[in-house]
Design an enzyme around this catalytic site. Structure first.
Site, PDB file in Angstrom:
ATOM      1  N   LYS A  48     -18.204  20.804 120.412  1.00  0.00           N
ATOM      2  CA  LYS A  48     -18.489  22.044 119.673  1.00  0.00           C
ATOM      3  C   LYS A  48     -18.768  21.806 118.198  1.00  0.00           C
ATOM      4  O   LYS A  48     -19.403  22.643 117.552  1.00  0.00           O
ATOM      5  CB  LYS A  48     -17.346  23.049 119.846  1.00  0.00           C
ATOM      6  CG  LYS A  48     -16.947  23.303 121.279  1.00  0.00           C
ATOM      7  CD  LYS A  48     -18.113  23.686 122.170  1.00  0.00           C
ATOM      8  CE  LYS A  48     -17.648  23.752 123.619  1.00  0.00           C
ATOM      9  NZ  LYS A  48     -18.742  23.939 124.566  1.00  0.00           N
ATOM     10  N   TYR A 262     -12.628  26.662 137.980  1.00  0.00           N
ATOM     11  CA  TYR A 262     -12.610  26.311 136.553  1.00  0.00           C
ATOM     12  C   TYR A 262     -11.171  26.088 136.058  1.00  0.00           C
ATOM     13  O   TYR A 262     -10.303  26.932 136.280  1.00  0.00           O
ATOM     14  CB  TYR A 262     -13.254  27.435 135.726  1.00  0.00           C
ATOM     15  CG  TYR A 262     -13.089  27.205 134.246  1.00  0.00           C
ATOM     16  CD1 TYR A 262     -14.005  26.437 133.542  1.00  0.00           C
ATOM     17  CD2 TYR A 262     -11.982  27.706 133.556  1.00  0.00           C
ATOM     18  CE1 TYR A 262     -13.831  26.180 132.189  1.00  0.00           C
ATOM     19  CE2 TYR A 262     -11.798  27.459 132.202  1.00  0.00           C
ATOM     20  CZ  TYR A 262     -12.724  26.696 131.537  1.00  0.00           C
ATOM     21  OH  TYR A 262     -12.540  26.433 130.200  1.00  0.00           O
ATOM     22  N   TYR A 288     -13.024  19.467 131.617  1.00  0.00           N
ATOM     23  CA  TYR A 288     -14.455  19.153 131.490  1.00  0.00           C
ATOM     24  C   TYR A 288     -14.740  17.678 131.764  1.00  0.00           C
ATOM     25  O   TYR A 288     -15.357  17.326 132.768  1.00  0.00           O
ATOM     26  CB  TYR A 288     -14.954  19.543 130.086  1.00  0.00           C
ATOM     27  CG  TYR A 288     -14.843  21.009 129.805  1.00  0.00           C
ATOM     28  CD1 TYR A 288     -15.841  21.886 130.214  1.00  0.00           C
ATOM     29  CD2 TYR A 288     -13.737  21.540 129.150  1.00  0.00           C
ATOM     30  CE1 TYR A 288     -15.744  23.248 129.977  1.00  0.00           C
ATOM     31  CE2 TYR A 288     -13.628  22.899 128.902  1.00  0.00           C
ATOM     32  CZ  TYR A 288     -14.628  23.745 129.317  1.00  0.00           C
ATOM     33  OH  TYR A 288     -14.526  25.082 129.091  1.00  0.00           O
TER      34      TYR A 288
HETATM   35  C1  LIG Z   1     -14.505  19.149 126.242  1.00  0.00           C
HETATM   36  C2  LIG Z   1     -15.686  19.922 126.707  1.00  0.00           C
HETATM   37  N1  LIG Z   1     -16.642  19.268 127.373  1.00  0.00           N
HETATM   38  C3  LIG Z   1     -17.728  19.907 127.858  1.00  0.00           C
HETATM   39  C4  LIG Z   1     -17.890  21.261 127.680  1.00  0.00           C
HETATM   40  C5  LIG Z   1     -19.089  21.904 128.279  1.00  0.00           C
HETATM   41  O1  LIG Z   1     -20.074  22.084 127.318  1.00  0.00           O
HETATM   42  P1  LIG Z   1     -21.014  23.352 127.423  1.00  0.00           P
HETATM   43  O2  LIG Z   1     -20.111  24.551 127.381  1.00  0.00           O
HETATM   44  O3  LIG Z   1     -21.910  23.236 126.254  1.00  0.00           O
HETATM   45  O4  LIG Z   1     -21.728  23.281 128.714  1.00  0.00           O
HETATM   46  C6  LIG Z   1     -16.920  21.988 126.972  1.00  0.00           C
HETATM   47  C7  LIG Z   1     -17.090  23.435 126.798  1.00  0.00           C
HETATM   48  O5  LIG Z   1     -16.265  24.166 126.428  1.00  0.00           O
HETATM   49  C8  LIG Z   1     -15.796  21.290 126.480  1.00  0.00           C
HETATM   50  O6  LIG Z   1     -14.825  21.943 125.813  1.00  0.00           O
END
Ligand SMILES: Cc1ncc(COP(=O)(O)O)c(C=O)c1O
Length: 333
Positions: A48, A262, A288
């Site tokens: 982010k 999720y 993630y």
């Molecule tokens: C650690 C992490 N990796 C990957 C993502 C996924 O990225 P995106 O939301 O841009 O698809 C997020 C999203 O919140 C994240 O916090």
């Protein structure tokens, strides 16, 4: 492509390293590298930071005084937005959705949530399944009614402005690969709210780099995920002045590794966390990067990456580990 045309607030430690993963490569029998976007800085780093540089640039152009955003309780995006607001001298109001249904004390109070509070964000909690865009608008309206100037950042910072951060990352990867004489066959990333995946695809397409990207989904089914990423990648390319560069076939997501849903972890996610930690000392996160690595490991073992050099984009998130202390405790060998 000329990113200096867009307002930007420098927040990140860039460039992040592009490094080999020798021990994990050996364990998986593939040639695996890592792009360390867990090292972007700003509250411990993560993907982010790059998006927030462009979003805060826009917020200042609009003379905003309060950032407003939303996410799941253990949202890394919310933590980094709260930190960006603190660093930029802005106020921050966030809405946390009980998306996973977990009421575990660590999930609700520790990890990212603890950091949101440290950075001074005003937190409102809503149940899972709430209409989050509507909640964002409601909060923004309240701020306006008090005379404030809200800047609304969508979940994950995923709009075309935020995705510019990953256009810049695509540029950075191509420059580093050229410097290292490193031909990259594939970039693998977690894909959620879509901005990271879309920005990479748009950036690589506009550069003409011809490096495919595989997104490993963490929430939505494949057709929905690919549609979301494609739409945003096209919008991002249009913002860059090249609306026709992104082709449908450039967006590929594999959503077979979401598991129960999720933010819900399983033994294969914990095994991925353990393998990355105990080979090359890489800290992944449960929601993630752990899920993306679960997919990458399964695909590697199935021979999918035979003869390819793969770069895993580490998008951060280890700050959320403490929120999953209970589950991790029982599954860690
Ligand atoms: C650690 C992490 N990796 C990957 C993502 C996924 O990225 P995106 O939301 O841009 O698809 C997020 C999203 O919140 C994240 O916090």
């Amino acid at each position: 492509m000329h990113l200096a045309r867009f307002p930007r607030l420098r927040l990140a430690h860039l460039p992040t390293p592009l490094e080999p993963l020798p021990r994990l490569s050996e364990a998986l029998g593939i040639d695996l590298w890592i792009k360390r976007d867990d090292c972007t800085g700003l509250a411990g780093g993560g993907n982010k930071t790059r998006k927030l540089e462009f979003l805060l640039g826009d917020a200042f152009e609009q003379d905003a005084d309060t950032l407003v955003t939303q996410g799941a309780v253990q949202s890394n995006h919310v933590r980094q937005t709260a930190a960006a607001a603190a660093a930029a001298g802005l106020k921050c109001e966030v809405i946390l959705e009980g998306r996973t249904g977990s009421k575990a004390v660590d999930y609700v109070h520790n990890g990212n949530v603890l950091m949101d509070r440290l950075f001074g964000a005003v937190i409102r909690s809503v149940p899972g399944g709430s209409d989050m865009p509507a909640e964002l608008e409601k909060t923004a309206a309240e701020i306006r009614a008090r005379g404030g100037k809200p800047y609304v950042i969508p979940g994950g910072g995923s709009n075309a402005i935020g995705a510019l951060g990953y256009v810049d990352c695509a540029r950075e990867i191509v420059v580093q690969a050229d410097e290292l004489d490193l031909a990259i066959d594939l970039i693998v990333t977690a894909t959620g709210s879509a901005g990271t995946h879309a920005g990479l695809v748009a950036g690589l397409a506009v550069l003409g780099a011809d490096i495919p990207v595989l997104g490993i989904g963490v929430r939505a089914p494949k057709d929905r995920q690919e549609a979301n990423v494609l739409k945003l990648a096209k919008e991002t390319a249009a913002l860059l002045g090249h609306p026709d560069r992104v082709k449908d076939e450039m967006v590929v997501a594999n959503c077979d590794y979401v598991g129960a849903g999720y933010g819900l972890i399983d033994q294969a996610v914990v095994d991925a966390l353990v393998l990355a930690a105990r080979t090359d000392a890489i800290l992944l996160d449960p929601v993630y990067t752990g899920k993306a690595m679960k997919g990458l490991i399964a695909l590697a073992r199935a021979g999918t990456f035979e003869g390819q050099r793969v770069v895993f984009l580490h998008t951060g998130g280890a700050q959320g580990l403490a929120g999953y202390q209970g589950e991790l405790d029982s599954m860690l060998a």
